[in-house]
Motif scaffolding. Structure first.
Motif, PDB file in Angstrom:
ATOM      1  N   ALA A  23      37.429  31.069  29.398  1.00 12.25           N
ATOM      2  CA  ALA A  23      35.976  30.935  29.474  1.00 12.25           C
ATOM      3  C   ALA A  23      35.260  32.264  29.207  1.00 12.25           C
ATOM      4  O   ALA A  23      34.042  32.276  29.019  1.00 12.25           O
ATOM      5  N   ALA A  24      35.988  33.353  29.214  1.00  9.94           N
ATOM      6  CA  ALA A  24      35.360  34.659  28.996  1.00  9.94           C
ATOM      7  C   ALA A  24      34.891  34.804  27.559  1.00  9.94           C
ATOM      8  O   ALA A  24      35.470  34.223  26.630  1.00  9.94           O
ATOM      9  N   ILE A  25      33.823  35.569  27.371  1.00  3.52           N
ATOM     10  CA  ILE A  25      33.312  35.815  26.021  1.00  3.52           C
ATOM     11  C   ILE A  25      34.385  36.492  25.175  1.00  3.52           C
ATOM     12  O   ILE A  25      34.606  36.142  24.022  1.00  3.52           O
ATOM     13  N   ALA A  26      35.042  37.465  25.768  1.00  4.78           N
ATOM     14  CA  ALA A  26      36.193  38.105  25.121  1.00  4.78           C
ATOM     15  C   ALA A  26      37.410  37.795  25.995  1.00  4.78           C
ATOM     16  O   ALA A  26      37.659  38.490  26.984  1.00  4.78           O
ATOM     17  N   PRO A  27      38.128  36.696  25.684  1.00  7.89           N
ATOM     18  CA  PRO A  27      39.239  36.261  26.538  1.00  7.89           C
ATOM     19  C   PRO A  27      40.214  37.387  26.842  1.00  7.89           C
ATOM     20  O   PRO A  27      40.654  38.110  25.946  1.00  7.89           O
ATOM     21  N   THR A  28      40.490  37.562  28.124  1.00 18.50           N
ATOM     22  CA  THR A  28      41.428  38.588  28.556  1.00 18.50           C
ATOM     23  C   THR A  28      42.733  37.948  28.994  1.00 18.50           C
ATOM     24  O   THR A  28      42.742  36.831  29.512  1.00 18.50           O
ATOM     25  N   SER A  29      43.829  38.655  28.779  1.00 17.51           N
ATOM     26  CA  SER A  29      45.144  38.121  29.120  1.00 17.51           C
ATOM     27  C   SER A  29      45.889  39.108  29.996  1.00 17.51           C
ATOM     28  O   SER A  29      45.632  40.318  29.963  1.00 17.51           O
ATOM     29  N   LEU A  30      46.809  38.588  30.777  1.00 18.01           N
ATOM     30  CA  LEU A  30      47.626  39.394  31.659  1.00 18.01           C
ATOM     31  C   LEU A  30      49.032  38.819  31.665  1.00 18.01           C
ATOM     32  O   LEU A  30      49.210  37.614  31.870  1.00 18.01           O
ATOM     33  N   TYR A  34      52.286  38.450  41.416  1.00 19.79           N
ATOM     34  CA  TYR A  34      51.411  37.440  42.027  1.00 19.79           C
ATOM     35  C   TYR A  34      49.966  37.841  41.779  1.00 19.79           C
ATOM     36  O   TYR A  34      49.584  38.992  42.017  1.00 19.79           O
ATOM     37  N   VAL A  35      49.148  36.918  41.257  1.00 22.60           N
ATOM     38  CA  VAL A  35      47.735  37.204  41.004  1.00 22.60           C
ATOM     39  C   VAL A  35      46.888  36.028  41.473  1.00 22.60           C
ATOM     40  O   VAL A  35      47.378  34.914  41.668  1.00 22.60           O
ATOM     41  N   GLU A  36      45.594  36.326  41.631  1.00 21.47           N
ATOM     42  CA  GLU A  36      44.614  35.300  41.968  1.00 21.47           C
ATOM     43  C   GLU A  36      43.537  35.284  40.889  1.00 21.47           C
ATOM     44  O   GLU A  36      43.210  36.319  40.301  1.00 21.47           O
ATOM     45  N   TYR A  37      42.997  34.079  40.657  1.00 23.78           N
ATOM     46  CA  TYR A  37      41.950  33.928  39.647  1.00 23.78           C
ATOM     47  C   TYR A  37      40.806  33.132  40.276  1.00 23.78           C
ATOM     48  O   TYR A  37      40.997  32.014  40.772  1.00 23.78           O
ATOM     49  N   ALA A  38      39.611  33.742  40.260  1.00 25.44           N
ATOM     50  CA  ALA A  38      38.423  33.071  40.792  1.00 25.44           C
ATOM     51  C   ALA A  38      37.199  33.690  40.144  1.00 25.44           C
ATOM     52  O   ALA A  38      37.169  34.890  39.850  1.00 25.44           O
ATOM     53  N   ALA A  39      36.170  32.847  39.932  1.00 27.78           N
ATOM     54  CA  ALA A  39      34.911  33.312  39.329  1.00 27.78           C
ATOM     55  C   ALA A  39      35.171  34.069  38.031  1.00 27.78           C
ATOM     56  O   ALA A  39      34.592  35.142  37.786  1.00 27.78           O
ATOM     57  N   HIS A  40      36.072  33.535  37.198  1.00 30.77           N
ATOM     58  CA  HIS A  40      36.393  34.108  35.886  1.00 30.77           C
ATOM     59  C   HIS A  40      36.927  35.539  35.991  1.00 30.77           C
ATOM     60  O   HIS A  40      36.686  36.362  35.105  1.00 30.77           O
ATOM     61  N   THR A  41      37.623  35.831  37.061  1.00 30.10           N
ATOM     62  CA  THR A  41      38.182  37.163  37.247  1.00 30.10           C
ATOM     63  C   THR A  41      39.631  37.050  37.692  1.00 30.10           C
ATOM     64  O   THR A  41      39.934  36.326  38.648  1.00 30.10           O
ATOM     65  N   ILE A  42      40.514  37.773  37.001  1.00 30.67           N
ATOM     66  CA  ILE A  42      41.915  37.836  37.394  1.00 30.67           C
ATOM     67  C   ILE A  42      42.120  39.116  38.197  1.00 30.67           C
ATOM     68  O   ILE A  42      41.851  40.221  37.714  1.00 30.67           O
ATOM     69  N   THR A  43      42.574  38.969  39.441  1.00 30.42           N
ATOM     70  CA  THR A  43      42.749  40.131  40.294  1.00 30.42           C
ATOM     71  C   THR A  43      43.949  40.957  39.843  1.00 30.42           C
ATOM     72  O   THR A  43      44.786  40.500  39.056  1.00 30.42           O
ATOM     73  N   ALA A  44      44.032  42.175  40.373  1.00 32.29           N
ATOM     74  CA  ALA A  44      45.167  43.043  40.057  1.00 32.29           C
ATOM     75  C   ALA A  44      46.456  42.419  40.553  1.00 32.29           C
ATOM     76  O   ALA A  44      46.486  41.704  41.566  1.00 32.29           O
ATOM     77  N   LYS A  45      47.534  42.665  39.836  1.00 28.22           N
ATOM     78  CA  LYS A  45      48.830  42.088  40.193  1.00 28.22           C
ATOM     79  C   LYS A  45      49.337  42.655  41.507  1.00 28.22           C
ATOM     80  O   LYS A  45      49.158  43.838  41.807  1.00 28.22           O
ATOM     81  N   GLN A  46      49.975  41.780  42.270  1.00 27.35           N
ATOM     82  CA  GLN A  46      50.674  42.195  43.466  1.00 27.35           C
ATOM     83  C   GLN A  46      52.163  41.946  43.252  1.00 27.35           C
ATOM     84  O   GLN A  46      52.544  41.017  42.551  1.00 27.35           O
ATOM     85  N   LYS A  47      52.974  42.755  43.878  1.00 28.07           N
ATOM     86  CA  LYS A  47      54.421  42.583  43.769  1.00 28.07           C
ATOM     87  C   LYS A  47      54.935  41.955  45.059  1.00 28.07           C
ATOM     88  O   LYS A  47      54.734  42.495  46.138  1.00 28.07           O
ATOM     89  N   LEU A  48      55.577  40.786  44.904  1.00 29.65           N
ATOM     90  CA  LEU A  48      56.114  40.078  46.061  1.00 29.65           C
ATOM     91  C   LEU A  48      57.543  40.523  46.318  1.00 29.65           C
ATOM     92  O   LEU A  48      58.370  40.541  45.397  1.00 29.65           O
ATOM     93  N   ALA A  49      57.814  40.847  47.576  1.00 32.24           N
ATOM     94  CA  ALA A  49      59.174  41.242  47.935  1.00 32.24           C
ATOM     95  C   ALA A  49      60.126  40.063  47.876  1.00 32.24           C
ATOM     96  O   ALA A  49      61.302  40.205  47.528  1.00 32.24           O
ATOM     97  N   HIS A  50      59.607  38.887  48.202  1.00 29.61           N
ATOM     98  CA  HIS A  50      60.433  37.673  48.202  1.00 29.61           C
ATOM     99  C   HIS A  50      59.674  36.560  47.475  1.00 29.61           C
ATOM    100  O   HIS A  50      59.066  35.680  48.109  1.00 29.61           O
ATOM    101  N   PRO A  51      59.673  36.568  46.149  1.00 29.70           N
ATOM    102  CA  PRO A  51      58.915  35.541  45.403  1.00 29.70           C
ATOM    103  C   PRO A  51      59.404  34.123  45.657  1.00 29.70           C
ATOM    104  O   PRO A  51      58.647  33.171  45.463  1.00 29.70           O
ATOM    105  N   GLU A  52      60.659  33.978  46.100  1.00 30.01           N
ATOM    106  CA  GLU A  52      61.173  32.633  46.371  1.00 30.01           C
ATOM    107  C   GLU A  52      60.418  31.953  47.514  1.00 30.01           C
ATOM    108  O   GLU A  52      60.445  30.723  47.632  1.00 30.01           O
TER     109      GLU A  52
END
Length: 296
Positions: free
Chosen positions: A186-193, A200-218
């Motif tokens: 939906a962004a005027i200039a689509p951004t990718s990550l 682990y990331v969160e996306y809300a209000a057309h914003t992708i937050t900075a990546k987090q590193k999970l110690a136990h992704p399982e």
């Protein structure tokens, strides 16, 4: 036929017989008197008049686009899989990819899926095990891509396992293995990550937050075993899980209670043990009446 009928009627007036030889002789006499049966002559179909042929061709010309349109409608028809509150369901896609849906979730795709692309739409939560089709990462065909759509966020993968949580206008994505690319369409200039395993990331209000590193992704998929796992979580976030996936109605006597946080990790199986830990850890009173929970 007239002669045969008269002969049969004549024999019916005679005495009834039971001797088989006598019966055979009578039928021979009937056949001899009736004579051979003439077979009807087969008539060939007459050629269709030119005017009628023209009408048939015009009707066929109209019916062909209609038929093709119906075929296209069937091809693009939506396939829909839905879970009730508290229900877990595994959906196997035509290419062998499996999606484990959490409660109160919906997965859709078009009936002609996989012919031109592999795209699905998710509302709720699902854990994906995507089948790998590409053998040359430098040349990826459209039919080899796999894309998950969550509102305006697209998740593109090749072959991997990851968890997607799409609720309350917020999308959480955690990668267990492989590689995925997130794009805000939906962004005027689509951004990718691009995410690596454990990201682990969160996306809300057309914003992708900075990546987090999970110690136990399982632990992203503990819900698939009906376990509740939270780390330093607020009470409102914990109980929203019961609302979203299990259909509970939560009421708070005071909004300030929502922000209470349980330090450390919670890992329990079942709603009753979870409520007991909340009550003990936060010193709040919890009353449950069926699917309604009151906290004060």
């Amino acid at each position: 036929m007239t002669e045969a009928t008269s002969v049969i009627r004549a024999y019916r007036t005679q005495d009834t017989f039971s001797n088989q030889a006598r019966q055979a002789a009578v039928w021979q006499r009937i056949a001899a008197e009736a004579g051979p049966v003439a077979r009807p002559t087969r008539q060939l179909p007459l050629p269709m008049p030119r005017r009628r042929l023209a009408r048939v061709l015009r009707a066929a010309a109209v019916a062909l686009p209609v038929g093709l349109g119906s075929l296209a409608l069937w091809y693009n028809q939506e396939q829909r899989f839905q879970t009730a509150f508290g229900e877990l369901k595994t959906v196997v896609l035509p290419d062998g990819t499996s999606v484990l849906l959490n409660g109160n979730s919906v997965l859709t795709y078009q009936r002609g899926w996989g012919k031109n692309s592999r795209e699905v739409w998710l509302q709720g939560e699902g854990f994906f095990r995507v089948v790998h089709l590409n053998t040359d990462p430098a040349h990826i065909k459209p039919t080899e891509r796999f894309v998950v759509h969550c509102h305006d966020l697209s998740i593109e993968v090749l072959g991997t396992t990851f968890n997607v949580h799409n609720r309350r206008k917020k999308v959480d994505v955690g990668l267990v293995s492989g590689k995925i690319k997130l794009t805000d369409t939906a962004a005027i200039a689509p951004t990718s990550l691009v995410l690596a395993p454990g990201d682990y990331v969160e996306y809300a209000a057309h914003t992708i937050t900075a990546k987090q590193k999970l110690a136990h992704p399982e632990k992203l998929t503990t819900w698939s075993k009906r376990q509740f796992v939270f780390t330093n979580a607020r009470l409102v976030d914990i109980l929203q899980t019961l609302e979203d996936s299990y259909g509970y109605q939560i009421k708070y006597a005071d909004n300030a209670i929502k922000q209470l946080k349980i330090e450390g990790e919670i890992q329990v199986t079942g709603v009753a043990p979870l409520l007991e830990i909340i009550s003990t850890s936060l010193h709040v009173n919890i009353y449950q009446n069926g699917k309604q929970i009151i906290v004060h």
